[in-house]
Design a protein around this motif. Structure first.
Motif, PDB file in Angstrom:
ATOM      1  N   THR A   1       8.013   0.441   8.689  1.00  0.00           N
ATOM      2  CA  THR A   1       8.208  -1.196   8.025  1.00  0.00           C
ATOM      3  C   THR A   1      10.170  -1.377   8.385  1.00  0.00           C
ATOM      4  OG1 THR A   1       6.358  -1.133   7.127  1.00  0.00           O
ATOM      5  CG2 THR A   1       8.100  -2.856   6.558  1.00  0.00           C
ATOM      6  N   ARG A   2      10.476  -0.709   7.679  1.00  0.00           N
ATOM      7  CA  ARG A   2      12.044  -1.341   7.362  1.00  0.00           C
ATOM      8  C   ARG A   2      12.585  -1.179   8.434  1.00  0.00           C
ATOM      9  NH1 ARG A   2      12.931   0.871   2.740  1.00  0.00           N
ATOM     10  NH2 ARG A   2      12.672   3.287   3.234  1.00  0.00           N
TER      11      ARG A   2
ATOM     12  N   GLU B   1       6.549   3.269   5.038  1.00  0.00           N
ATOM     13  CA  GLU B   1       7.652   2.250   4.384  1.00  0.00           C
ATOM     14  C   GLU B   1       8.593   2.518   5.054  1.00  0.00           C
ATOM     15  OE1 GLU B   1       7.950   3.978   0.923  1.00  0.00           O
ATOM     16  OE2 GLU B   1       6.139   3.408  -0.535  1.00  0.00           O
TER      17      GLU B   1
ATOM     18  N   GLN C   1       3.673   8.176   2.455  1.00  0.00           N
ATOM     19  CA  GLN C   1       3.589   6.301   1.625  1.00  0.00           C
ATOM     20  C   GLN C   1       5.005   6.030   2.409  1.00  0.00           C
ATOM     21  OE1 GLN C   1       1.644   4.395   0.766  1.00  0.00           O
ATOM     22  NE2 GLN C   1       3.605   2.688   0.534  1.00  0.00           N
TER      23      GLN C   1
END
Length: 188
Positions: A128-129, A125, A121
């Motif tokens: 994506t950032r 994240e 997870q």
């Protein structure tokens, strides 16, 4: 400074002080119940220039499980656990650990999959950032290059390479156990 960095690494990698045993008196919880608190630290190797920690910070993760592997981290927070726990003499702790060694190993077995889920997870994240932030800079440079011939193709390619390298580092990240605390529930 390299000497300071090496001293910090030696301290963090040392096994001294990484495990403890405490007691906890909780109403409604059966005496003798075992809880295991595990602190995981993220590790990855990356050139400092990539600054991967902007996207994937190196902060630790904590889980608290019971004998059956049920994650109780959200039920009993670290700070509250610290307030409620009582220290145990070293000699007493050693004899307790001998008695519950198999339970501890079983609990560690239950805990193995939890950090993998957390890590997946966190990496998702973070990727994506990184894609959003570096991608925005790539788009900005490409738009600028369309109007300004002094922006070189190599500058845009450099950012693409930075994104690829950052994602490769993220994909190799892992959690390692840094500390264990065995909690034995006593009569309230």
């Amino acid at each position: 400074h390299p000497m300071l960095a090496e001293a910090m690494a030696m301290t963090l990698d040392s096994e001294l002080g990484n495990a403890s045993l405490v007691t906890l008196a909780l109403k409604g919880v059966k005496e003798g119940t075992l809880l295991l608190e595990i602190i995981f630290a993220m590790h990855y190797s990356a050139p400092r220039a990539l600054r991967v920690d902007r996207y994937l910070p190196l902060y630790p993760e904590r889980i608290l499980i019971d004998r059956n592997g049920k994650d109780l981290s959200s039920v009993l927070k670290h700070e509250k656990l610290n307030e409620l726990c009582q220290r145990v003499k070293k000699s007493t702790a050693q004899s307790i650990v001998k008695q519950v060694r198999n339970d501890i190993e079983q609990m560690l077995g239950h805990a193995k999959g939890i950090p993998d889920q957390l890590l997946a997870q966190r990496i998702k994240e973070s990727r994506t950032r990184a894609e959003r932030e570096i991608g925005a800079e790539i788009s900005r440079l490409e738009a600028l290059r369309a109007r300004n011939s002094s922006i070189r193709t190599e500058e845009v390619e450099y950012l693409h390479e930075q994104l690829r390298a950052t994602q490769q580092v993220m994909d190799k990240a892992r959690y390692e156990i840094q500390a264990l605390r065995l909690v034995v529930v006593t009569p309230a």
